[in-house]
Scaffold this motif. Structure first.
Motif, mmCIF file in Angstrom:
data_model
loop_
_atom_site.group_PDB
_atom_site.id
_atom_site.type_symbol
_atom_site.label_atom_id
_atom_site.label_comp_id
_atom_site.label_asym_id
_atom_site.label_seq_id
_atom_site.Cartn_x
_atom_site.Cartn_y
_atom_site.Cartn_z
ATOM 1 N N LEU A 98 -12.756 8.532 -11.500
ATOM 2 C CA LEU A 98 -13.103 7.977 -10.198
ATOM 3 C C LEU A 98 -12.338 6.681 -9.910
ATOM 4 C CD1 LEU A 98 -16.968 8.500 -9.858
ATOM 5 C CD2 LEU A 98 -15.126 9.641 -8.609
ATOM 6 N N VAL A 99 -11.868 6.014 -10.972
ATOM 7 C CA VAL A 99 -11.108 4.779 -10.774
ATOM 8 C C VAL A 99 -9.852 5.053 -9.946
ATOM 9 C CG1 VAL A 99 -9.856 2.926 -11.942
ATOM 10 C CG2 VAL A 99 -11.997 3.771 -12.906
ATOM 11 N N TRP A 100 -9.224 6.213 -10.193
ATOM 12 C CA TRP A 100 -8.017 6.570 -9.436
ATOM 13 C C TRP A 100 -8.327 6.737 -7.954
ATOM 14 C CZ3 TRP A 100 -3.256 6.296 -11.383
ATOM 15 C CH2 TRP A 100 -3.123 6.283 -12.781
ATOM 16 N N TRP A 101 -9.482 7.328 -7.650
ATOM 17 C CA TRP A 101 -9.854 7.520 -6.249
ATOM 18 C C TRP A 101 -10.162 6.184 -5.580
ATOM 19 C CZ3 TRP A 101 -8.740 11.842 -3.907
ATOM 20 C CH2 TRP A 101 -8.657 13.021 -4.664
ATOM 21 N N VAL A 102 -10.818 5.295 -6.308
ATOM 22 C CA VAL A 102 -11.105 3.965 -5.769
ATOM 23 C C VAL A 102 -9.807 3.212 -5.489
ATOM 24 C CG1 VAL A 102 -12.164 1.722 -6.270
ATOM 25 C CG2 VAL A 102 -13.347 3.838 -6.902
ATOM 26 N N LEU A 103 -8.860 3.337 -6.415
ATOM 27 C CA LEU A 103 -7.573 2.679 -6.261
ATOM 28 C C LEU A 103 -6.822 3.209 -5.045
ATOM 29 C CD1 LEU A 103 -5.597 0.655 -7.502
ATOM 30 C CD2 LEU A 103 -4.766 2.477 -8.995
ATOM 31 N N THR A 104 -6.810 4.526 -4.879
ATOM 32 C CA THR A 104 -6.147 5.132 -3.723
ATOM 33 C C THR A 104 -6.794 4.677 -2.422
ATOM 34 O OG1 THR A 104 -5.598 7.073 -5.068
ATOM 35 C CG2 THR A 104 -5.497 7.323 -2.663
ATOM 36 N N ALA A 105 -8.137 4.608 -2.404
ATOM 37 C CA ALA A 105 -8.850 4.151 -1.211
ATOM 38 C C ALA A 105 -8.463 2.720 -0.856
ATOM 39 C CB ALA A 105 -10.353 4.258 -1.427
ATOM 40 N N GLY A 106 -8.250 1.894 -1.877
ATOM 41 C CA GLY A 106 -7.839 0.511 -1.624
ATOM 42 C C GLY A 106 -6.484 0.432 -0.955
ATOM 43 N N PHE A 107 -5.542 1.251 -1.415
ATOM 44 C CA PHE A 107 -4.219 1.274 -0.776
ATOM 45 C C PHE A 107 -4.311 1.717 0.684
ATOM 46 C CE2 PHE A 107 -2.387 1.949 -5.230
ATOM 47 C CZ PHE A 107 -1.971 0.627 -5.331
ATOM 48 N N VAL A 108 -5.154 2.703 0.955
ATOM 49 C CA VAL A 108 -5.319 3.191 2.331
ATOM 50 C C VAL A 108 -5.924 2.104 3.218
ATOM 51 C CG1 VAL A 108 -6.523 4.869 3.779
ATOM 52 C CG2 VAL A 108 -5.474 5.608 1.624
ATOM 53 N N LEU A 109 -6.937 1.394 2.716
ATOM 54 C CA LEU A 109 -7.593 0.336 3.491
ATOM 55 C C LEU A 109 -6.652 -0.834 3.786
ATOM 56 C CD1 LEU A 109 -11.108 0.164 1.779
ATOM 57 C CD2 LEU A 109 -10.606 0.931 4.100
ATOM 58 N N ALA A 110 -5.650 -1.021 2.953
ATOM 59 C CA ALA A 110 -4.732 -2.149 3.144
ATOM 60 C C ALA A 110 -3.919 -2.016 4.422
ATOM 61 C CB ALA A 110 -3.799 -2.271 1.937
ATOM 62 N N VAL A 111 -3.688 -0.799 4.886
ATOM 63 C CA VAL A 111 -2.829 -0.600 6.065
ATOM 64 C C VAL A 111 -3.449 -1.203 7.329
ATOM 65 C CG1 VAL A 111 -1.722 1.121 7.530
ATOM 66 C CG2 VAL A 111 -1.716 1.418 5.039
ATOM 67 N N PRO A 112 -4.692 -0.836 7.720
ATOM 68 C CA PRO A 112 -5.271 -1.486 8.909
ATOM 69 C C PRO A 112 -5.503 -2.982 8.720
ATOM 70 C CG PRO A 112 -6.910 -0.106 7.805
ATOM 71 C CD PRO A 112 -5.596 0.204 7.175
ATOM 72 N N LEU A 113 -5.778 -3.408 7.478
ATOM 73 C CA LEU A 113 -5.967 -4.827 7.214
ATOM 74 C C LEU A 113 -4.695 -5.603 7.516
ATOM 75 C CD1 LEU A 113 -7.461 -7.278 6.080
ATOM 76 C CD2 LEU A 113 -6.826 -6.530 3.789
ATOM 77 N N LEU A 114 -3.553 -5.062 7.091
ATOM 78 C CA LEU A 114 -2.272 -5.724 7.341
ATOM 79 C C LEU A 114 -1.932 -5.734 8.834
ATOM 80 C CD1 LEU A 114 -0.214 -4.391 4.313
ATOM 81 C CD2 LEU A 114 -0.781 -6.773 4.792
ATOM 82 N N ALA A 115 -2.318 -4.686 9.547
ATOM 83 C CA ALA A 115 -2.081 -4.656 10.996
ATOM 84 C C ALA A 115 -2.843 -5.792 11.682
ATOM 85 C CB ALA A 115 -2.493 -3.300 11.560
ATOM 86 N N ARG A 116 -4.088 -6.028 11.275
ATOM 87 C CA ARG A 116 -4.865 -7.132 11.846
ATOM 88 C C ARG A 116 -4.271 -8.481 11.444
ATOM 89 N NH1 ARG A 116 -9.188 -3.811 10.266
ATOM 90 N NH2 ARG A 116 -9.597 -5.109 8.427
ATOM 91 N N PRO A 155 0.816 -1.230 0.000
ATOM 92 C CA PRO A 155 0.000 0.000 0.000
ATOM 93 C C PRO A 155 0.844 1.272 0.000
ATOM 94 C CG PRO A 155 -0.064 -1.049 2.154
ATOM 95 C CD PRO A 155 0.587 -2.028 1.226
ATOM 96 N N LEU A 156 1.940 1.271 0.741
ATOM 97 C CA LEU A 156 2.766 2.482 0.815
ATOM 98 C C LEU A 156 3.436 2.760 -0.529
ATOM 99 C CD1 LEU A 156 4.380 1.960 4.343
ATOM 100 C CD2 LEU A 156 2.358 3.308 3.732
ATOM 101 N N GLY A 157 3.950 1.718 -1.163
ATOM 102 C CA GLY A 157 4.584 1.889 -2.470
ATOM 103 C C GLY A 157 3.585 2.273 -3.546
ATOM 104 N N GLY A 158 2.362 1.718 -3.464
ATOM 105 C CA GLY A 158 1.339 2.078 -4.445
ATOM 106 C C GLY A 158 0.967 3.544 -4.378
ATOM 107 N N LEU A 159 0.788 4.052 -3.170
ATOM 108 C CA LEU A 159 0.476 5.480 -3.007
ATOM 109 C C LEU A 159 1.618 6.347 -3.523
ATOM 110 C CD1 LEU A 159 -1.151 5.375 0.540
ATOM 111 C CD2 LEU A 159 -2.316 5.882 -1.617
ATOM 112 N N LEU A 160 2.846 5.922 -3.245
ATOM 113 C CA LEU A 160 4.009 6.685 -3.714
ATOM 114 C C LEU A 160 4.086 6.685 -5.233
ATOM 115 C CD1 LEU A 160 6.559 8.229 -2.872
ATOM 116 C CD2 LEU A 160 7.779 6.046 -2.859
ATOM 117 N N ALA A 161 3.792 5.535 -5.875
ATOM 118 C CA ALA A 161 3.833 5.454 -7.337
ATOM 119 C C ALA A 161 2.820 6.397 -7.965
ATOM 120 C CB ALA A 161 3.571 4.017 -7.788
ATOM 121 N N VAL A 162 1.633 6.493 -7.362
ATOM 122 C CA VAL A 162 0.617 7.418 -7.877
ATOM 123 C C VAL A 162 1.108 8.862 -7.767
ATOM 124 C CG1 VAL A 162 -1.698 8.332 -7.515
ATOM 125 C CG2 VAL A 162 -1.300 5.873 -7.387
ATOM 126 N N LEU A 163 1.653 9.223 -6.612
ATOM 127 C CA LEU A 163 2.098 10.606 -6.390
ATOM 128 C C LEU A 163 3.256 10.986 -7.309
ATOM 129 C CD1 LEU A 163 1.935 10.760 -2.483
ATOM 130 C CD2 LEU A 163 0.387 11.852 -4.119
#
Length: 600
Positions: free
Chosen positions: A375-393, A293-301
């Motif tokens: 809107l696909v870009w926003w959905v994709l970004t939201a997925g990367f953000v959601l991955a962080v708490p999922l990985l913590a669990r 998720p962190l690398g995906g967000l960085l690639a977009v930016l």
């Protein structure tokens, strides 16, 4: 424990198989996506994703019990036979049918990628333990990257061979994979062949058993959620990438797509060469997953300032690289928390049904968003953000599952879990394990925790390990001695030496000698005394410890033992003497006598 030579042979086989598999997958994707773009039917992609999910689900249901009946290597072999046949049919399809043949080929290739990708990493997990997997998967992945480079480079042959010739060329890596699967089936029938557990379960019972596993396993639930999120993100990335290529690129699509594949795999080569086995060992398995998720967000930016299609290309490169290097091997290691039988069913649910479901839902969402592609870009970004708490669990559940496995009477699962616990991120379970040792309610569990202490290597275990040396249970004393070998210091060595003087069990004596270590001269009298022990195992361990000491004078005292009765004792004496130049000739002569013996 497998010998280094055995592990190396298995790694070489996996490397060869993944080389040709990488070639097949990348060339298949280059050929099929290029044919789709050049046929100007890329608008059907969302429908293809939904169709892909349906086919994948049907295939997964067909695979229930198939691995138990036929064996993993046979499933891989037959899969590539089907892919070779399908590619051939696409190559000889009648002229003028490309608007139908191109989407069908892409559907066929993408379904095949999901099946053979999942089967390969499960096959690798059956051939290698978690420790060997963490250290060798990067090199296996490297071989796959080289194969993928070959597959990407074939995009430049489109002008010479044409699209159909490019598709026909897929038969070469497919045939190689069939041959290697045959080798695997013949060389490792006990691991990759049919299960020896008797008659296969009925189909309905197979599904019911797998479903009950899914319902009862928090780990599988979390792995499935991560699989779904990663799959959906990958589909979105493929969509924005293909759409960008179709809208902005002129010229040969096969060449462009092949070049992107080359960039991905050159980056992969660089990462693996620089980091090697540190990829999955330095930060721990689950911590390494956070790179997605962190690398995906960085690639977009990083890609956004350059305008289309740069963000899409950056994401495509990142996504393929992350799947090769981290996600596929990492999830394979995570599934090692299940027993071998449960692992197959777990993989079918997480990657065989959950993954297709994620593909179908993503495809349906793309149909809904086709008029608003931004809107696909926003959905994709939201997925990367959601991955962080999922990985913590997932991190918490994974560690809890490994600790729970220490209660199992499945020795292989226990050994696998102990290996998996031995990484930096898992030291948070130490207080939980110490509590188990202090309660000692379950002696089998306590013994397994003592063994795990030697793998985790945390100073908080030392007091409990020393206390366990006084246990009335011989197995507990052996487990404690084996783990204390990783905590060599004066206090520990003194305790081991004292325990050896008082010990009556030959089995425990052998473990204590092995734990004492080779480089403590104060222990040499104990080792000399152990050479006269009545038990051959104790004598053999003492010889081994003396050989490792590197002390020429002490090693020289072993020469009379070349006439010992125990073969293991003689072998250890030969190894010890060979370390000292003055005694090497005697060691070689004794080795020659051993080889001339009829006793194998």
């Amino acid at each position: 424990m497998h010998s280094p030579a055995t592990v190396e042979r298995r790694v070489r086989l996996l490397q060869a198989l993944f080389f040709f598999q990488g070639w097949f997958i990348v060339q298949g994707r280059v050929a099929s996506y290029a044919w789709l773009v050049e046929s100007q039917v890329s608008g059907v992609l969302p429908y293809l994703y939904v169709g892909q999910a349906v086919v994948a689900c049907a295939t997964t249901l067909a695979l229930f019990g198939a691995v138990d009946r036929a064996g993993r290597a046979t499933v891989v072999l037959r899969s590539f036979a089907v892919f070779a046949l399908g590619s051939t049919l696409a190559a000889v399809s009648p002229p003028g049918t490309q608007t139908v043949a191109a989407p069908l080929l892409l559907l066929f290739i993408e379904c095949g990628v999901g099946i053979i990708g999942g089967q390969f990493w499960l096959l690798a997990g059956e051939l290698l333990s978690p420790e060997h997997a963490r250290r060798n998967f990067p090199s296996v992945s490297l071989a796959g990257s080289v194969g993928a480079l070959v597959g990407g480079a074939t995009g430049h042959l489109a002008g010479l061979l044409g699209q159909r010739g490019l598709v026909a060329l897929l038969g070469v890596p497919a045939a190689a994979c069939i041959s290697l699967a045959l080798v695997a089936r013949q060389r490792y029938p006990h691991r990759l062949g049919p299960r020896p557990s008797g008659a296969p379960l009925a189909f309905a019972l197979e599904v019911k058993t797998a479903l009950s596993l899914f319902k009862g396993s928090r780990l599988l639930t979390q792995v499935a959620a991560l699989t779904a999120l990663v799959t959906a993100s990958g589909i979105l990335i493929d969509f924005v990438f293909t759409r960008s290529v179709a809208e902005t690129h002129t010229g040969s699509a096969a060449t462009f797509l092949g070049n992107v594949a080359i960039i991905v795999n050159v980056a992969h080569l660089g990462v693996v060469v620089l980091l090697g086995s540190k990829l999955l060992t330095t930060f721990g398995l689950i911590r390494t997953f956070f790179s997605y998720p962190l690398g995906g967000l960085l690639a977009v930016l990083l890609g956004l300032p350059f305008g289309a299609p740069f963000p899409a290309v950056a994401l495509r490169v990142f996504d393929r690289l992350e799947n090769f290097v981290v996600l596929n091997p990492g999830l394979s290691i995570a599934l090692s928390a299940f027993s071998r039988e449960r692992r197959g069913r777990a993989s079918l649910w997480s990657s065989g049904l959950i993954k297709p479901l994620a593909i179908a839902l993503t495809g349906a969402s793309l149909l809904a968003l086709r008029e608003r592609p931004q809107l696909v870009w926003w959905v994709l970004t939201a997925g990367f953000v959601l991955a962080v708490p999922l990985l913590a669990r997932l991190a918490t559940v994974y560690r809890e599952s490994l600790v729970e496995n220490l209660r199992s009477d499945d020795r292989l699962l226990v050994a696998t879990s102990i290996e998996a616990l031995a990484e930096p991120g898992n030291r948070v379970v130490v207080p939980m394990l110490l509590e188990v040792l202090q309660q000692r309610a379950d002696p089998v569990l306590a013994e397994n925790v003592l063994r795990a202490a030697g793998s985790i290597v945390d100073e908080r275990f030392v007091a409990e390990l020393l206390e366990a040396l006084k246990s009335k249970n011989a197995s507990m004393r052996i487990a404690a001695a084996g783990s204390l070998r990783a905590y060599a210091r004066p206090q520990v060595l003194e305790a081991l030496g004292s325990a050896l003087k008082l010990e009556g069990s030959a089995r425990v004596k052998a473990s204590l000698i092995a734990a004492l270590g080779p480089d403590q001269k104060v222990l040499h009298p104990l080792l000399r005394a152990s050479l006269n022990d009545a038990d051959a195992r104790v004598r053999a361990n003492a010889v081994e410890a003396i050989g490792l000491s590197g002390d020429p004078e002490l090693i020289g005292e072993l020469r009379p033992l070349l006439d010992a009765v125990s073969p293991r004792e003689i072998a250890n004496v030969i190894v010890a003497l060979a370390r000292v130049p003055a005694h090497r000739a005697a060691a070689v002569a004794a080795l020659e006598r051993l080889f001339q013996s009829e006793d194998r």
